[in-house]
Design an enzyme around this catalytic site. Structure first.
Site, mmCIF file in Angstrom:
data_model
loop_
_atom_site.group_PDB
_atom_site.id
_atom_site.type_symbol
_atom_site.label_atom_id
_atom_site.label_comp_id
_atom_site.label_asym_id
_atom_site.label_seq_id
_atom_site.Cartn_x
_atom_site.Cartn_y
_atom_site.Cartn_z
ATOM 1 N N SER A 289 0.830 -1.200 0.000
ATOM 2 C CA SER A 289 0.000 0.000 0.000
ATOM 3 C C SER A 289 0.872 1.261 0.000
ATOM 4 O O SER A 289 1.673 1.452 -0.908
ATOM 5 C CB SER A 289 -0.950 -0.045 1.199
ATOM 6 O OG SER A 289 -1.961 0.929 1.100
ATOM 7 N N ASP A 346 -8.727 -4.940 -5.890
ATOM 8 C CA ASP A 346 -8.191 -4.004 -4.906
ATOM 9 C C ASP A 346 -8.260 -2.593 -5.490
ATOM 10 O O ASP A 346 -7.509 -2.249 -6.403
ATOM 11 C CB ASP A 346 -6.745 -4.388 -4.566
ATOM 12 C CG ASP A 346 -6.130 -3.488 -3.513
ATOM 13 O OD1 ASP A 346 -6.825 -2.588 -3.013
ATOM 14 O OD2 ASP A 346 -4.944 -3.701 -3.189
ATOM 15 N N HIS A 414 -7.545 -5.846 -0.098
ATOM 16 C CA HIS A 414 -6.319 -5.057 -0.013
ATOM 17 C C HIS A 414 -5.347 -5.593 1.037
ATOM 18 O O HIS A 414 -4.181 -5.202 1.048
ATOM 19 C CB HIS A 414 -6.672 -3.604 0.318
ATOM 20 C CG HIS A 414 -5.501 -2.677 0.336
ATOM 21 N ND1 HIS A 414 -4.678 -2.483 -0.769
ATOM 22 C CD2 HIS A 414 -4.980 -1.894 1.327
ATOM 23 C CE1 HIS A 414 -3.722 -1.617 -0.458
ATOM 24 N NE2 HIS A 414 -3.878 -1.252 0.798
#
Length: 432
Positions: A289, A346, A414
């Site tokens: 991320s 995602d 995610h």
């Protein structure tokens, strides 16, 4: 692209203390819940998913025996191939088992950053690491990595806090937080297996309020450089590398207590290069991320500013877009190899900004015209700086293909655990 779970084949198992589940190939139909059993199915799938990824946590009586397996595959002289010297040609689809094991190994380093991070806002050590350098890997379930931590890394937000926010809870105003570490392979057997001494930078994703605020600063910003200072504003905008404003702020901001992440990495990597520069050396920067975005920035900065920097590879899990086409081109010219691991479901991997078909030509007016954008829109795009580029080679996965993943839940899609699970099951996009 569809994912195929390999029945009874686990070349990169994470544990040896639990019985391997029998997996079957799956299709989209396996994942579609009915109205009558939706809640029950969600509970069952969550339990199955948790057991698959963390069997020791699902069985407390065996938690003390949790011992991740170290890969036995010897990379030897092929290590640069697995680090992407040829952009992983012929290794991604179908996914080479040795590469799979290396991806999972680096993913474990990233997951440990979450386990070691204090996320409790009521804790006096909120936003700090919970474990010492010497015990972190063992406390996070990775006692046999062959690596040791040489540097803890902190990130600082550059967002200015308004005066009214002083009345808010203290945890909302935390500007500096622990984000990861630098580790160096020191075990002789592991060095021999890898074919070189490996340096790893591992970075977690967004966790604090100030980091979320930085993520919202999506317009592109110019990367500071001497070249940029001498060019006109128009030339900068069209041809100079630019990155997301919030990511750049987190990378370069400092506080009275901590230097910037950029400064910490420059100092530590330069020190390690001086110490091990006469050996075969690699630098792998991995993150999830926000950490994936900062990993890409770190790769660019290290290769630009550190003399004699080793071969640099970025392993990116669920990373957002980072910069424009000029930034991507500069990374490629520097020789940085980026493996961007993406889950099709995602949403984080599809933000910020947007990309335009044929964007390789968008540095010029002709490129905008070819993309079919009217003049006013072309001017708006320039002014807002929202045109991004996809960076690196892509390994695309799909939550739909696993019976253990709630594909309708954005958070699950995610999660770093989901990524490791999908990588471990991926065979090929062409497997029926």
């Amino acid at each position: 692209m569809r994912l195929y779970l390999r029945p009874n084949i686990h070349p990169c198992n994470l544990t040896t203390t639990w019985k391997k589940p029998t997996l079957r190939s799956c299709t989209t139909a396996d994942m579609l819940p009915t109205r009558s059993n939706k809640n029950l199915l969600q509970i069952q799938m969550k339990k199955a998913f948790d057991f698959l990824l963390r069997p020791s946590e699902s069985t407390p009586n065996q938690s003390s025996n949790y011992t991740p397996v170290r890969s036995s595959a010897r990379l030897g002289k092929r290590w640069m191939e697995y680090q992407g010297v040829d952009n992983w040609e012929g290794l991604l689809d179908p996914l080479d088992n040795n590469l799979r094991c290396e991806i999972l190994r680096y993913g474990n380093f990233v997951e440990a950053t979450y386990k070691a991070f204090d996320m409790d806002p009521s804790s006096p050590t909120y936003a700090c690491r919970r474990f010492s350098k010497g015990s972190l890997f063992e406390r996070c379930g990775l006692p046999y990595t062959g690596y040791r931590i040489t540097k803890n890394l902190w990130v600082t937000s550059g967002v200015t806090i308004p005066s009214w926010a002083e009345k808010a809870p203290n945890w909302m105003a935390v500007k500096s937080s622990w984000i990861g570490y630098v580790v160096v392979c020191h075990d002789k057997d592991e060095i021999a297996r890898l074919g070189r001494r490996d340096i790893v930078i591992a970075l977690r994703g967004t966790s604090t309020c100030m980091e979320w605020l930085e993520n919202l600063r999506v317009p592109l910003a110019d990367l500071p450089s001497e070249d940029n200072k001498s060019n006109s504003q128009q030339h900068q905008h069209q041809h100079q590398p630019m990155v997301e404003s919030g990511f750049l702020s987190l990378f370069t901001s400092r506080s009275p207590s901590y230097p910037s992440l950029q400064e910490m990495l420059r100092e530590e990597i330069a020190r390690l290069v001086r110490s091990y520069g006469d050996e075969s050396l690699s630098l792998t920067i991995t993150g999830h991320s926000l950490g994936a975005a900062l990993a890409t920035l770190a790769a660019y900065d290290i290769q630009t500013n550190i003399k004699g920097a080793p071969f640099v590879t970025v392993i990116s899990f669920g990373g957002p877009r980072v910069g424009n086409m000029a930034f991507r081109g500069r990374l490629e010219r520097l020789g940085t190899r980026v493996l961007r691991i993406v889950n099709s479901h995602d949403v984080v991997t599809r933000v910020p900004g947007f990309t335009v078909k044929g964007m390789d030509q968008l540095a010029s007016d002709e490129g905008f015209h070819a993309a079919g954008l009217p003049g006013l829109i072309r001017q708006y795009v320039r002014d807002t700086r929202l045109i991004y580029a996809e960076i690196g080679e892509e390994l695309r996965l799909s939550s739909l293909s696993s019976p253990y993943v709630m594909w309708i839940d954005p958070k699950t899609c995610h999660d770093i655990k989901t990524y490791l699970h999908l990588v471990n099951g991926f065979v090929s996009s062409r497997v029926p």
